[in-house]
Design a protein around this motif. Structure first.
Motif, PDB file in Angstrom:
ATOM      1  N   ILE A 162       0.841  -1.201   0.000  1.00 58.64           N
ATOM      2  CA  ILE A 162       0.000   0.000   0.000  1.00 58.64           C
ATOM      3  C   ILE A 162       0.873   1.246   0.000  1.00 58.64           C
ATOM      4  CG2 ILE A 162      -1.692   1.311   1.348  1.00 58.64           C
ATOM      5  CD1 ILE A 162      -2.705  -1.473   2.344  1.00 58.64           C
ATOM      6  N   THR A 163       1.939   1.220   0.799  1.00 60.47           N
ATOM      7  CA  THR A 163       2.876   2.345   0.830  1.00 60.47           C
ATOM      8  C   THR A 163       3.524   2.551  -0.531  1.00 60.47           C
ATOM      9  OG1 THR A 163       3.354   1.833   3.152  1.00 60.47           O
ATOM     10  CG2 THR A 163       4.857   3.344   2.030  1.00 60.47           C
ATOM     11  N   GLU A 164       3.923   1.460  -1.163  1.00 60.54           N
ATOM     12  CA  GLU A 164       4.518   1.551  -2.497  1.00 60.54           C
ATOM     13  C   GLU A 164       3.592   2.272  -3.457  1.00 60.54           C
ATOM     14  OE1 GLU A 164       7.634  -1.864  -3.831  1.00 60.54           O
ATOM     15  OE2 GLU A 164       5.522  -2.463  -3.759  1.00 60.54           O
ATOM     16  N   GLN A 165       2.310   1.914  -3.413  1.00 63.50           N
ATOM     17  CA  GLN A 165       1.369   2.534  -4.347  1.00 63.50           C
ATOM     18  C   GLN A 165       1.118   3.995  -3.987  1.00 63.50           C
ATOM     19  OE1 GLN A 165      -1.820  -0.014  -5.434  1.00 63.50           O
ATOM     20  NE2 GLN A 165      -2.999   1.596  -6.484  1.00 63.50           N
ATOM     21  N   LEU A 166       1.054   4.300  -2.708  1.00 65.08           N
ATOM     22  CA  LEU A 166       0.849   5.685  -2.290  1.00 65.08           C
ATOM     23  C   LEU A 166       1.984   6.585  -2.760  1.00 65.08           C
ATOM     24  CD1 LEU A 166      -0.405   5.264   1.400  1.00 65.08           C
ATOM     25  CD2 LEU A 166      -1.713   6.244  -0.491  1.00 65.08           C
ATOM     26  N   PHE A 167       3.203   6.044  -2.789  1.00 67.12           N
ATOM     27  CA  PHE A 167       4.385   6.851  -3.098  1.00 67.12           C
ATOM     28  C   PHE A 167       5.034   6.447  -4.420  1.00 67.12           C
ATOM     29  CE2 PHE A 167       3.821   7.158   1.444  1.00 67.12           C
ATOM     30  CZ  PHE A 167       4.041   8.508   1.687  1.00 67.12           C
ATOM     31  N   GLN A 168       4.261   5.867  -5.313  1.00 71.02           N
ATOM     32  CA  GLN A 168       4.835   5.373  -6.557  1.00 71.02           C
ATOM     33  C   GLN A 168       5.418   6.492  -7.427  1.00 71.02           C
ATOM     34  OE1 GLN A 168       1.791   3.660  -9.158  1.00 71.02           O
ATOM     35  NE2 GLN A 168       0.221   4.872  -8.130  1.00 71.02           N
ATOM     36  N   HIS A 169       4.981   7.717  -7.189  1.00 70.07           N
ATOM     37  CA  HIS A 169       5.466   8.840  -7.974  1.00 70.07           C
ATOM     38  C   HIS A 169       6.737   9.451  -7.388  1.00 70.07           C
ATOM     39  CE1 HIS A 169       3.073  10.312  -4.691  1.00 70.07           C
ATOM     40  NE2 HIS A 169       3.500  11.541  -4.883  1.00 70.07           N
ATOM     41  N   LYS A 170       7.256   8.873  -6.292  1.00 73.13           N
ATOM     42  CA  LYS A 170       8.423   9.437  -5.634  1.00 73.13           C
ATOM     43  C   LYS A 170       9.518   8.392  -5.453  1.00 73.13           C
ATOM     44  CE  LYS A 170       7.167  13.688  -4.863  1.00 73.13           C
ATOM     45  NZ  LYS A 170       7.953  14.850  -5.341  1.00 73.13           N
ATOM     46  N   LYS A 171      10.750   8.847  -5.537  1.00 76.28           N
ATOM     47  CA  LYS A 171      11.898   7.989  -5.226  1.00 76.28           C
ATOM     48  C   LYS A 171      12.302   8.290  -3.782  1.00 76.28           C
ATOM     49  CE  LYS A 171      16.578   6.789  -6.700  1.00 76.28           C
ATOM     50  NZ  LYS A 171      16.322   5.341  -6.624  1.00 76.28           N
ATOM     51  N   THR A 219      14.211   7.856  -0.122  1.00 74.82           N
ATOM     52  CA  THR A 219      15.423   7.372   0.525  1.00 74.82           C
ATOM     53  C   THR A 219      15.024   6.349   1.586  1.00 74.82           C
ATOM     54  OG1 THR A 219      15.376   9.032   2.288  1.00 74.82           O
ATOM     55  CG2 THR A 219      16.465   9.655   0.217  1.00 74.82           C
ATOM     56  N   ASP A 220      15.999   5.615   2.113  1.00 74.70           N
ATOM     57  CA  ASP A 220      15.705   4.665   3.179  1.00 74.70           C
ATOM     58  C   ASP A 220      15.058   5.372   4.365  1.00 74.70           C
ATOM     59  OD1 ASP A 220      16.942   2.757   1.601  1.00 74.70           O
ATOM     60  OD2 ASP A 220      18.896   3.053   2.563  1.00 74.70           O
ATOM     61  N   HIS A 221      15.541   6.543   4.672  1.00 75.83           N
ATOM     62  CA  HIS A 221      15.017   7.326   5.787  1.00 75.83           C
ATOM     63  C   HIS A 221      13.554   7.704   5.538  1.00 75.83           C
ATOM     64  CE1 HIS A 221      15.480  10.048   9.223  1.00 75.83           C
ATOM     65  NE2 HIS A 221      14.799  10.930   8.528  1.00 75.83           N
ATOM     66  N   GLN A 222      13.251   8.101   4.328  1.00 74.21           N
ATOM     67  CA  GLN A 222      11.888   8.486   3.987  1.00 74.21           C
ATOM     68  C   GLN A 222      10.960   7.282   3.951  1.00 74.21           C
ATOM     69  OE1 GLN A 222      12.942  10.407   0.341  1.00 74.21           O
ATOM     70  NE2 GLN A 222      12.894  12.464   1.234  1.00 74.21           N
ATOM     71  N   TRP A 223      11.486   6.129   3.541  1.00 73.97           N
ATOM     72  CA  TRP A 223      10.677   4.917   3.553  1.00 73.97           C
ATOM     73  C   TRP A 223      10.179   4.621   4.963  1.00 73.97           C
ATOM     74  CZ3 TRP A 223       7.870   2.206   0.526  1.00 73.97           C
ATOM     75  CH2 TRP A 223       8.169   2.081  -0.835  1.00 73.97           C
ATOM     76  N   ARG A 224      11.020   4.829   5.950  1.00 74.58           N
ATOM     77  CA  ARG A 224      10.627   4.553   7.334  1.00 74.58           C
ATOM     78  C   ARG A 224       9.398   5.370   7.726  1.00 74.58           C
ATOM     79  NH1 ARG A 224      12.567   6.500  12.522  1.00 74.58           N
ATOM     80  NH2 ARG A 224      14.144   7.786  11.489  1.00 74.58           N
ATOM     81  N   PHE A 225       9.413   6.642   7.396  1.00 76.30           N
ATOM     82  CA  PHE A 225       8.281   7.501   7.744  1.00 76.30           C
ATOM     83  C   PHE A 225       7.064   7.214   6.874  1.00 76.30           C
ATOM     84  CE2 PHE A 225      11.622   9.705   9.911  1.00 76.30           C
ATOM     85  CZ  PHE A 225      10.995  10.202  11.040  1.00 76.30           C
ATOM     86  N   ALA A 226       7.292   6.887   5.610  1.00 77.90           N
ATOM     87  CA  ALA A 226       6.163   6.583   4.724  1.00 77.90           C
ATOM     88  C   ALA A 226       5.415   5.341   5.200  1.00 77.90           C
ATOM     89  CB  ALA A 226       6.670   6.387   3.296  1.00 77.90           C
ATOM     90  N   ILE A 227       6.158   4.298   5.579  1.00 80.60           N
ATOM     91  CA  ILE A 227       5.522   3.069   6.057  1.00 80.60           C
ATOM     92  C   ILE A 227       4.795   3.321   7.373  1.00 80.60           C
ATOM     93  CG2 ILE A 227       5.968   0.736   6.925  1.00 80.60           C
ATOM     94  CD1 ILE A 227       8.439   0.765   4.944  1.00 80.60           C
TER      95      ILE A 227
END
Length: 341
Positions: free
Chosen positions: A293-302, A304-312
């Motif tokens: 679900i997170t992948e789809q929400l942020f599919q338009h963005k690349k 960073t590992d740090h940002q992935w933590r907050f996105a999830i």
């Protein structure tokens, strides 16, 4: 990363250059001090109360040499000796607000205070152990976050944890007000961004120091973390509803520009999160696990590992809110979780 037109605040450790600091006089006794941070927001705003009998500092900033230099420069410019500061109040445990606390407490000798919840969190996350890093690794693993991202998330939590150590002795802030030369400031905790975030309100002048609870143009990160509030979005909706009713002429956030219509900004953020919930319900028709679900929400963005933590973590906050509201189901199978409409 952007959840709406203004974006969402994520710590970005890839910024190399840092801005200089800044400060402004809000009232005769209150100073807003922008301490440089190596993140996109550029500054974290701390506050200095020059009371009749003491000087109180609210928040300290992230531990960089640029931040230390600016603190030294601004205190000298204001003719304040570090030892004049008798009390430091930390609004919440996040490292852009607390990272310099060891250095600042050593220079000032001041007593350090936090709300009880935030005092517990700062010790849990930055207490010199890997407890929070391991708990985050375990939580994300149950939501199908793959390796090596899981390991990188754990390393990122450990990296930030080491930035805040060593912690000074922290006392529980139990007062409900500060007496200033121009009247009393009431102090209250607001949940959502952090479970026990402290805010300061001056009723006569209708000024609010709102920290990260509401930001102008961008939305504060609302995330689900181990060892903390397990329904932070519900807590945040409650906070925003309270702030809509608060009589505030101007609110000073910890990042960005002052907010001149707090009620309107709070309503905009409520709308933003409701839109995010609606998008997630649509995604659940095809994707059932939080990572996808997170992948789809942020599919338009690349990210960073740090940002992935907050996105999830923010995706989890929205999913758990929907579960608690009985709008979706959370299903466990073999130690892994998925969500169903």
């Amino acid at each position: 990363m952007p959840f709406n037109k203004g974006g969402n605040r994520f710590w970005e450790v890839m910024i190399i250059t840092e801005p200089s600091g800044n400060h402004q006089q809000i009232t005769d006794y209150l100073i807003r001090i922008g301490i440089p941070v190596p993140f996109p927001m550029k500054h974290v705003y701390c506050y200095l109360f020059r009371m009749k009998e003491e000087i109180v500092l609210v928040d300290v900033g992230f531990p960089t040499e640029a931040a230390k230099r600016y603190w030294e420069d601004v205190l000298e410019e204001l003719s304040i000796k570090p030892t004049d500061i008798s009390k430091i109040i930390l609004t919440h445990f996040h490292p852009d607000h607390t990272g310099l606390i060891g250095w600042m407490q050593e220079r000032t000798g001041a007593r350090v205070y936090m709300s009880d919840v935030e005092a517990r969190m700062i010790k849990t996350v930055f207490g010199g152990n890997a407890k929070q890093a391991e708990a985050t690794y375990e939580l994300f693993g149950k939501h199908s976050v793959p390796e090596p991202l899981l390991t990188k998330v754990r390393e990122n939590v450990l990296f930030l944890s080491n930035k805040v150590n060593p912690l000074p002795e922290i006392e529980i802030f139990q007062d409900t007000y500060l007496d200033s030369p121009e009247g009393r400031w009431s102090i209250k905790t607001y949940g959502g961004h952090a479970e026990g975030h402290l805010c300061f309100y001056q009723e006569t002048q209708k000024i609010m120091l709102i920290g990260d609870v509401v930001l102008n143009k961008i939305t504060p990160n609302i995330s689900l973390w181990p060892n903390s509030d397990q329904n932070p979005l519900k807590s945040y909706f409650s906070t925003l509803s309270q702030l809509i009713e608060q009589d505030v002429s101007i609110a000073y956030p910890a990042h960005g520009t002052p907010i001149v219509n707090l009620a309107q900004r709070a309503k905009e953020i409520i709308e933003h999160h409701n839109e995010r919930l609606a998008v997630i319900l649509t995604i659940l028709e095809s994707n059932k696990v939080a990572y996808k679900i997170t992948e789809q929400l942020f599919q338009h963005k690349k990210l960073t590992d740090h940002q992935w933590r907050f996105a999830i973590a923010e995706t989890l906050a929205h999913l758990e809110y929907l579960v608690k509201e009985k709008r979706i189901q959370k299903i466990s199978h073999g130690g892994m979780f998925r969500y169903e409409l």
